[in-house]
Design a protein around this motif. Structure first.
Motif, PDB file in Angstrom:
ATOM      1  N   ALA A 188      35.963  31.795  37.405  1.00 23.67           N
ATOM      2  CA  ALA A 188      35.880  32.111  38.838  1.00 23.67           C
ATOM      3  C   ALA A 188      35.120  33.416  39.058  1.00 23.67           C
ATOM      4  O   ALA A 188      34.331  33.537  40.009  1.00 23.67           O
ATOM      5  CB  ALA A 188      37.272  32.195  39.444  1.00 23.67           C
ATOM      6  N   ASN A 189      35.344  34.402  38.193  1.00 24.57           N
ATOM      7  CA  ASN A 189      34.604  35.663  38.309  1.00 24.57           C
ATOM      8  C   ASN A 189      33.111  35.468  38.065  1.00 24.57           C
ATOM      9  O   ASN A 189      32.273  36.075  38.737  1.00 24.57           O
ATOM     10  CB  ASN A 189      35.173  36.699  37.330  1.00 24.57           C
ATOM     11  CG  ASN A 189      36.385  37.424  37.905  1.00 24.57           C
ATOM     12  OD1 ASN A 189      36.378  37.819  39.072  1.00 24.57           O
ATOM     13  ND2 ASN A 189      37.426  37.588  37.097  1.00 24.57           N
ATOM     14  N   LYS A 190      32.766  34.629  37.087  1.00 23.56           N
ATOM     15  CA  LYS A 190      31.354  34.314  36.856  1.00 23.56           C
ATOM     16  C   LYS A 190      30.738  33.674  38.098  1.00 23.56           C
ATOM     17  O   LYS A 190      29.622  34.021  38.514  1.00 23.56           O
ATOM     18  CB  LYS A 190      31.213  33.360  35.669  1.00 23.56           C
ATOM     19  CG  LYS A 190      31.445  34.003  34.312  1.00 23.56           C
ATOM     20  CD  LYS A 190      31.223  32.973  33.199  1.00 23.56           C
ATOM     21  CE  LYS A 190      31.454  33.581  31.812  1.00 23.56           C
ATOM     22  NZ  LYS A 190      31.239  32.582  30.739  1.00 23.56           N
TER      23      LYS A 190
ATOM     24  N   ALA B  17      46.585  38.029  45.029  1.00 29.78           N
ATOM     25  CA  ALA B  17      46.281  36.668  45.481  1.00 29.78           C
ATOM     26  C   ALA B  17      46.021  36.644  46.986  1.00 29.78           C
ATOM     27  O   ALA B  17      45.073  35.998  47.462  1.00 29.78           O
ATOM     28  CB  ALA B  17      47.438  35.732  45.136  1.00 29.78           C
ATOM     29  N   LYS B  18      46.858  37.367  47.729  1.00 31.52           N
ATOM     30  CA  LYS B  18      46.699  37.402  49.188  1.00 31.52           C
ATOM     31  C   LYS B  18      45.331  37.956  49.575  1.00 31.52           C
ATOM     32  O   LYS B  18      44.658  37.439  50.476  1.00 31.52           O
ATOM     33  CB  LYS B  18      47.810  38.248  49.812  1.00 31.52           C
ATOM     34  CG  LYS B  18      47.900  38.125  51.316  1.00 31.52           C
ATOM     35  CD  LYS B  18      48.897  39.116  51.909  1.00 31.52           C
ATOM     36  CE  LYS B  18      50.291  38.899  51.390  1.00 31.52           C
ATOM     37  NZ  LYS B  18      51.257  39.828  52.035  1.00 31.52           N
ATOM     38  N   ASN B  19      44.901  38.979  48.872  1.00 31.84           N
ATOM     39  CA  ASN B  19      43.600  39.594  49.141  1.00 31.84           C
ATOM     40  C   ASN B  19      42.458  38.601  48.916  1.00 31.84           C
ATOM     41  O   ASN B  19      41.524  38.496  49.717  1.00 31.84           O
ATOM     42  CB  ASN B  19      43.418  40.821  48.246  1.00 31.84           C
ATOM     43  CG  ASN B  19      42.120  41.550  48.544  1.00 31.84           C
ATOM     44  OD1 ASN B  19      41.803  41.857  49.693  1.00 31.84           O
ATOM     45  ND2 ASN B  19      41.351  41.826  47.501  1.00 31.84           N
ATOM     46  N   HIS B  20      42.558  37.840  47.822  1.00 27.37           N
ATOM     47  CA  HIS B  20      41.520  36.838  47.529  1.00 27.37           C
ATOM     48  C   HIS B  20      41.461  35.762  48.616  1.00 27.37           C
ATOM     49  O   HIS B  20      40.375  35.379  49.064  1.00 27.37           O
ATOM     50  CB  HIS B  20      41.784  36.186  46.169  1.00 27.37           C
ATOM     51  CG  HIS B  20      41.442  37.054  44.998  1.00 27.37           C
ATOM     52  ND1 HIS B  20      40.179  37.554  44.782  1.00 27.37           N
ATOM     53  CD2 HIS B  20      42.211  37.505  43.960  1.00 27.37           C
ATOM     54  CE1 HIS B  20      40.170  38.276  43.678  1.00 27.37           C
ATOM     55  NE2 HIS B  20      41.404  38.270  43.155  1.00 27.37           N
TER      56      HIS B  20
ATOM     57  N   ASN C  41      39.809  30.235  43.806  1.00 26.88           N
ATOM     58  CA  ASN C  41      40.223  30.060  42.407  1.00 26.88           C
ATOM     59  C   ASN C  41      40.884  31.318  41.858  1.00 26.88           C
ATOM     60  O   ASN C  41      41.897  31.243  41.144  1.00 26.88           O
ATOM     61  CB  ASN C  41      39.011  29.689  41.551  1.00 26.88           C
ATOM     62  CG  ASN C  41      38.611  28.224  41.725  1.00 26.88           C
ATOM     63  OD1 ASN C  41      39.463  27.361  41.876  1.00 26.88           O
ATOM     64  ND2 ASN C  41      37.322  27.949  41.712  1.00 26.88           N
ATOM     65  N   LEU C  42      40.342  32.476  42.195  1.00 22.77           N
ATOM     66  CA  LEU C  42      40.951  33.733  41.752  1.00 22.77           C
ATOM     67  C   LEU C  42      42.330  33.917  42.382  1.00 22.77           C
ATOM     68  O   LEU C  42      43.264  34.421  41.740  1.00 22.77           O
ATOM     69  CB  LEU C  42      40.038  34.910  42.120  1.00 22.77           C
ATOM     70  CG  LEU C  42      38.741  35.023  41.293  1.00 22.77           C
ATOM     71  CD1 LEU C  42      37.798  36.043  41.918  1.00 22.77           C
ATOM     72  CD2 LEU C  42      39.065  35.408  39.849  1.00 22.77           C
TER      73      LEU C  42
END
Length: 644
Positions: free
Chosen positions: A66-68, A102-105, A88-89
């Motif tokens: 997901a970071n990629k 998670a909330k931030n994402h 996904n993150l």
């Protein structure tokens, strides 16, 4: 055990919102696709798919891929790819229990999807992505105990899923809402939503069906309805064997352990708790593993098998402390203290008891600090739920009234159209009837003329030119009256009498005064009453030709007009040989005549009935006195009509 069940229930939410199948073969295939993909945006899509597939295998790999995807999408300014990477993150953070992260994402993903929808409002892919964000935020708020916000987010997601008719996701939203109500101890409402979810899942063959079956089983278990709980757990287990959902199966094994513990089947309970532990450990899910270890340790402790119980309880405590779950730490500290106490190790028992007291006080303090917040939150929750129900009620009533209004409008249009068509049809029927009447007149007139000309021809042969001229004079007068009125639908009765007078005088001349006649009308006849032209003449003609001419000696005809029961009654009476004898003598002639004048007249009466919707009747009967025929009587009963 009750508190442990509650903890497991909370953990349920972690996978209900975004469950998907994960197969290593699929991941390998996606990796091969990635290697040959040349378009950068397509690469982002493949990386996000790989990250999503790792949810049930390796949560660490979710973050890696997901970071990629996020880095490449940000470089390309590819909003859709960025949003999916953030989702996904967020999922990875939920699995690891990192709820603020998670909330931030998910908030970032939600903002991106909303901006994409501004430029392309009806894009179903963007709507679906935004709905996922709301649902995932609902998961997080539920984990944090903020059920008001959780329910709001779930309902927002549900509306979006319903907008694009995503039945799969609609069922998951129902499931999540049911879990919120379950967390609020509203089992009846929770069961209602779980069954809504199950109905859709059965309809579409949704693979999350075993999760819903498990949730329903939990409701029945906590309501002490063990047969129903067993039934739903069994159905769920059979379905879990057909799909890949490690977390769901692990939770079900824990529930089976609770079930068999309650039913005193400790061997089965031990087996299921161990299976749950193995599954959680394989997923690196320390929250679930801590709970399974606690359940096993409690089971062995109650069996006084302290040697088995202590390592399990200690490991459960270690996991709980590592992930910072205070509630599980509290229970595990108490279990470890009890086991050491039973093993006559007072120092260790006291140490863990003190830790248990600290954890308990921390929980109590946490509860105290949140007490007023929760009270306010509960009030807002109830208020919003009441408003939501009221809004639903208003929308329901509005929908009903709209449907009724639409149906009434359609009905009104239908009535108006039907009325117009009926009116048009009646107009056409009237016009057709008038044309049929005129056509019948045209048939009637030649028949009458031919008969008269035949009579004149016979008269010339029999009586000479002078008498023929007299006959022709009467005939011309009769023709003038006939032509003048035959084009009309109705003629005055006095004109009909005048025509009959001329016709009967002609026939008297033709047959050498073989008969006499009388035409009369009662005082009930009004001056402007009318009847169809040439309606009476055929019956008079029949009376002469088939009743009086074959008779020995002179005869008599009486034509009478009267009004009875609001009908115009025309009676033609003769003292001829009667119907039976006439038919025997002139059978062929009768058939020929009947096929013209009489049948045409009957048809005219039928058309009259259809046009004015009033009865018109004809009656022909043979008159007898002491079984001896004395003549024939024809009675016409016509509706009263007036000349305009």
């Amino acid at each position: 055990m009750k508190t442990a069940t509650k903890i497991v229930l909370y953990s349920f939410i972690l996978f209900i919102g975004h469950y998907s199948l994960a197969q290593q073969a699929t991941i390998d295939s996606l990796k091969r696709v990635y290697k040959v993909t040349k378009i950068d945006t397509a690469k982002v899509g493949v990386l996000n798919k790989i990250a999503s597939e790792f949810k049930e295998i390796n949560p660490d790999s979710i973050s890696t891929y997901a970071n990629k995807a996020l880095q490449l999408a940000t470089k390309l300014n590819y909003g859709f790819g960025q949003a999916n990477a953030e989702v996904n993150l967020g999922n990875a953070s939920i699995i690891f229990g990192e709820y603020p992260v998670a909330k931030n994402h998910f908030e970032k993903a939600k903002t991106i999807f909303k901006s994409l929808l501004k430029s392309e409002e009806e894009n179903k892919t963007f709507i679906f992505g935004l709905a996922r964000c709301y649902s995932s935020l609902g998961v997080i708020f539920s984990q944090e105990g903020n059920y008001n916000e959780s329910l709001d987010n779930y309902q927002n997601g549900l509306k979006l899923y319903q907008k694009i008719d995503q039945k799969n996701s609609i069922s998951k939203s129902y499931n999540n809402i049911g879990i919120v109500y379950k967390s609020r101890s509203n089992n009846a409402k929770a069961l209602e939503y779980f069954k809504k979810a199950l109905k859709i899942q059965e309809e579409i063959g949704e693979q999350t069906m075993p999760v819903t079956l498990t949730n329903i089983g939990v409701i029945y278990f906590e309501s002490n309805n063990l047969p129903q709980a067993f039934s739903y757990y069994t159905k769920a287990e059979k379905l879990f064997q057909t799909i890949e959902n490690t977390r769901g199966l692990a939770l079900l094994q824990n529930y089976w352990g609770d079930y068999y513990t309650k039913t005193k089947a400790t061997d089965k309970a031990e087996t299921h708790y161990k299976q749950a532990l193995d599954l959680f450990e394989s997923m690196q899910n320390k929250f679930g593993a801590s709970l399974a270890l606690y359940n096993l340790g409690t089971l062995y402790f109650e069996q006084k098998n302290y040697e088995k119980a202590i390592p399990l309880a200690t490991k459960s405590l270690a996991y709980a402390q590592e992930i910072g779950v205070l509630d599980q730490t509290y229970h595990s500290e108490k279990l470890v203290s009890d086991i050491y106490g039973a093993q006559n190790q007072p120092a260790l028992s006291l140490q863990h008891y003190k830790n248990y007291i600290i954890a308990r006080d921390s929980l109590n303090n946490m509860e105290s600090t949140k007490k007023f917040d929760r009270a306010e939150m509960d009030f807002e929750f109830q208020k919003k739920e009441a408003l939501f129900q009221e809004k639903n009620k208003r929308e329901h009533l509005l929908l009903i009234f709209s449907i009724i209004g639409t149906l009434l409008f359609i009905g009104l249009i239908f009535v108006l159209i039907n009325r117009h068509q009926v009116k048009r049809r009646l107009t056409l029927q009237k016009e057709v009837a008038e044309y049929e009447q005129k056509a019948l007149h045209l048939q009637m007139n030649p028949h009458f003329v031919f008969n008269c000309l035949g009579s004149i021809s016979s008269f010339i042969v029999q009586n000479g030119t002078d008498s023929a001229l007299k006959y022709l004079s009467k005939f011309s007068k009769l023709m003038r009256l006939t032509l003048e009125y035959s084009k009309d639908a109705l003629i005055p009765i006095d004109k009909e009498i005048e025509s009959l007078q001329n016709y009967l005088e002609l026939e008297q001349l033709r047959f050498h005064d073989k008969f006499d006649f009388k035409i009369q009308s009662s005082e009930n006849i009004e001056f402007n009453m009318g009847l169809p032209p040439l309606l009476i003449q055929p019956f008079v003609e029949n009376a002469i030709l088939h009743g009086l001419v074959p008779k020995e000696g002179n005869g008599r005809i009486v034509v009478d007009f009267d009004v009875e029961n609001d009908q115009l009654v025309c009676t033609i009476w003769d003292n001829g040989i009667g119907i039976t004898k006439s038919a025997a003598i002139k059978e062929n002639s009768m058939k020929a005549h009947k096929s013209m004048a009489l049948e045409i007249t009957k048809k005219r009466l039928e058309i009259m009935e259809a046009t004015i919707s009033k009865s018109a009747q004809i009656e022909i009967k043979e008159l007898q006195v002491d079984n001896e025929v004395t003549g024939t009587k024809v009675t016409l009963r016509l509706p009263k009509q007036y000349i305009q």
